[in-house]
Design an enzyme around this catalytic site. Structure first.
Site, PDB file in Angstrom:
ATOM      1  CD  GLU A 141       3.165   3.037   2.587  1.00  0.00           C
ATOM      2  OE1 GLU A 141       4.025   3.915   2.464  1.00  0.00           O
ATOM      3  OE2 GLU A 141       1.961   3.226   2.322  1.00  0.00           O
TER       4      GLU A 141
ATOM      5  CD  GLU B  27       2.805   3.146  -3.128  1.00  0.00           C
ATOM      6  OE1 GLU B  27       2.259   2.936  -2.034  1.00  0.00           O
ATOM      7  OE2 GLU B  27       3.697   2.400  -3.591  1.00  0.00           O
TER       8      GLU B  27
END
Length: 669
Positions: free
Chosen positions: A101, A121
């Site tokens: 990210e 995740e």
């Protein structure tokens, strides 16, 4: 050095993250990055790099059980993307989760050869929380974004470059970044998303649902990715809200438990301070399916391996089995030709125990009989060094009996592999009273090199995993006698996330295995314990499972799909009638609750007896060896989530159906 340092050299700002071991996005690191954005303003470029073996490789999961602390990662990521001084991410190692990210927020991305990218995740029951699902489709495209976010796949640097997600692959990252003269591109969050075909997306959802087996996170990630079809300012807050809500979900807690438990059980106190023996040459006695699988696993780990067989014909057959497994890995693309050739060169099979001379470790994988195994070790002891490690692969037998009379018993240990041994990740390391700490440390080092999950076990019938399996099967067969069918029980356990139900699993492995264990236990089985003979009757009829074409189910035309067989249904109902049992219906919830209670109770007894160090060890055995769903954390964690009172209620129901057949663990009394 602080967590994040900024160094100005001429017109370039060097921003270095140093947050070992994996530069996780902890609160301190996030604050350091946010401060760095302010400090670099006015520079021509800000070059973001990481000290140590990797780029930013995810978040700090130790913070996930507490309320989020400012600065929040989305704010840090957005600050990097909106910086007037463009950021260049120079990446090595793994660029995962929050690390990706951050990298996607940079204006440029340059990777070292071998760098890997991902949004894992999903593996801890979450969606990305800082724009990962919103930027990934814009930068990597839909296919790669779904692979990373929904399936947890990692992309290579070459794949990322081909997709245009990184600017270059360079060996000298710093020089390449310093030399950049490109005009800053459009921020990733503001780029258009490729049109999305509804049918294609629906097909992806169907595939995910089939593979998820009850896990919710893959579908949550797919939903979040779909929000990327909206403006970033709409999709990113929705993603963040979902991420935060999932942190407290049972699924995420279970997956985080599994993550930390794996690391804890890999370092038991019994090996603390010990020195593992250097192992390079391994002798394996027995080249059947198990021995060949163990050999293939050892070869894949880079060991030299020799199989010992009883005669030349058996040795040739063993050699063919191992070579076939190595060839299969080459065909699947899991090894290249050079690795295949190296493994073939490192392997030999022959008759006679002289083959073991000079080996550092011998693993016995012969027939499950104490006398056969004792004879193998007596021969090994004649030719091997007095400090060479001797390991038995027994599944049920007492290793103390197997190693009786062996000199230097400190070198003796149990290494219980699971079939197929070249694939299954569990390795039960069985400690004998005289096993040294160095021998145990060697076993755990061996497992790590083979990329297996080792769990320490004491001695009892079946050790940790098979002892629990026996209780689980026994409860399932009681249910058959009292009103359920194999399909009802298997369907219920599949619905709970199990890879397969107990009767499908028996058919796959062979009913004769459990029958042999029951015969071995006949003399010591408590008189009060209920005994259901249905499985014995199937074995007497030659219905031993898939290989026989019939077991609990029928298998026709070479099809491995189980089919309900009326003959088995009739046999079950006849057993009930003959024993005066009025059959009662079993619901899905009832089956799931009782079988979980059986596993949790037996696991708790194993811990109380000191066979397993703790609940985490029990959970890892069941996750890695028996198909218990990872997203439920293991039977002990699942029982904790259900609550002790729920387990007690289910145990009471089991005891009412089969009085005198169960011993409760202290914690559930």
């Amino acid at each position: 050095m602080s967590v994040v340092d900024v160094l100005m050299i001429d017109d370039v700002a060097w921003v270095t993250v140093n947050n070992p071991p994996v530069n996780a996005t902890s609160t301190g690191m996030r604050q350091g990055l946010l401060d760095a954005v302010a400090q670099v303003q006015g520079a021509r470029l800000a070059i973001l790099k990481c000290a140590g073996r990797t780029f930013i490789a995810g978040g700090d999961m130790s913070e996930f059980d507490a309320p989020p602390q400012a600065p929040h990662l989305p704010d840090v990521v957005n600050a990097i993307e909106n910086s007037a001084t463009p950021f260049v991410a120079i990446m090595h190692g793994s660029v995962l989760g929050g690390g990706l990210e951050v990298a996607m927020a940079c204006a440029y991305r340059i990777a070292a050869p071998g760098t890997r990218f991902g949004l894992p995740e999903v593996n801890v029951g979450l969606v990305p929380g800082a724009g990962g699902t919103q930027r990934a489709p814009r930068l990597f495209g839909w296919n790669a974004a779904i692979d990373m976010a929904c399936f947890g796949k990692l992309l290579s640097a070459k794949a990322a470059l081909a997709l245009g997600a990184i600017n270059a692959i360079e060996s000298d990252l710093e020089d390449a970044a310093r030399s950049l003269t490109l005009a800053p591109p459009t921020p990733v969050s503001q780029r258009p998303v490729a049109p999305l075909d509804g049918d294609w997306f629906l097909d992806k959802r169907t595939t995910l649902m089939n593979r998820a087996k009850g896990q919710a996170a893959p579908l949550h990630n797919l939903d979040a990715l779909h929000w990327a079809t909206r403006p970033f300012a709409e999709g990113q807050p929705k993603e963040r809200a979902l991420h935060l809500s999932l942190r407290t979900s049972d699924e995420s807690r279970a997956l985080r438990h599994a993550f930390f438990a794996e690391r804890a059980v890999a370092q038991p106190s019994d090996v603390s301070g010990a020195t593992p023996k250097e192992i390079e040459d391994i002798a394996i006695v027995g080249g059947g399916l198990m021995g060949a699988g163990i050999a293939a696993a050892c070869l894949a780990a880079g060991y030299r391996v020799a199989i010992i067989e009883r005669d030349d014909d058996a040795a040739r057959a063993a050699k063919g089995r191992v070579q076939s497994l190595i060839a299969g890995a080459l065909k699947r693309g899991t090894v290249d030709q050079a690795t295949h050739d190296a493994q073939i060169a490192a392997f030999k099979a022959s008759a006679g125990y002289d083959t073991a001379r000079g080996a550092d470790l011998a693993i016995e994988a012969v027939f499950e009989d104490v006398e056969v195994k004792k004879a193998a070790f007596a021969e090994l002891a004649k030719v091997m060094a007095k400090d060479a490690i001797l390991a038995t692969n027994t599944s049920y037998l007492d290793p103390r009996d197997i190693f009786e009379g062996i000199d230097n018993p400190a070198r003796c240990v149990g290494l219980h592999f699971f079939s197929p041994a070249h694939i299954m990740k569990l390795l039960e390391v069985v400690k004998l009273p005289q096993t040294s700490k160095d021998t145990l440390a060697t076993a755990f080092s061996l497992a790590k090199r083979m990329r297996k999950n080792a769990v320490l076990s004491g001695i009892c019938d079946g050790f940790i995993g098979n002892r629990m399996l026996a209780a689980y099967r026994r409860a399932a067969e009681y249910m058959l006698a009292d009103g359920a069918t194999p399909k009802q029980i298997d369907d219920a356990m599949r619905a709970s996330g199990m890879a397969m139900g107990p009767f499908e699993a028996q058919d796959m492995g062979g009913l004769q295995i459990a029958e042999a264990n029951r015969r071995r236990q006949d003399a010591t089985r408590p008189a009060s314990e209920r005994y259901v003979t249905i499985s014995d009757q199937l074995c007497a009829l030659g219905r031993t499972g898939q290989r026989a074409g019939k077991g609990w189910y029928a298998y026709t035309g070479g099809d491995r799909a189980p089919k309900v067989d009326p003959a088995v249904t009739d046999l079950i109902t006849k057993f009930s009638t003959d024993h005066g049992i009025t059959r009662q219906p079993y619901g899905l919830d009832n089956i799931q609750a009782q079988l979980l209670a059986v596993l949790a109770n037996e696991g708790a007894r194993i811990v109380e007896e000191g066979i397993a160090d703790n609940d985490a060890a029990v959970d890892m055995v069941k996750l890695h060896g028996y198909g218990f769903p990872r997203w439920r954390g293991g039977p002990m964690f699942a029982a904790k989530t259900a609550g002790d009172d729920a387990i007690r209620v289910a145990l009471s129901a089991l005891e009412a159906q089969s009085p005198g057949s169960w011993v409760r663990a202290t914690r559930f009394q």
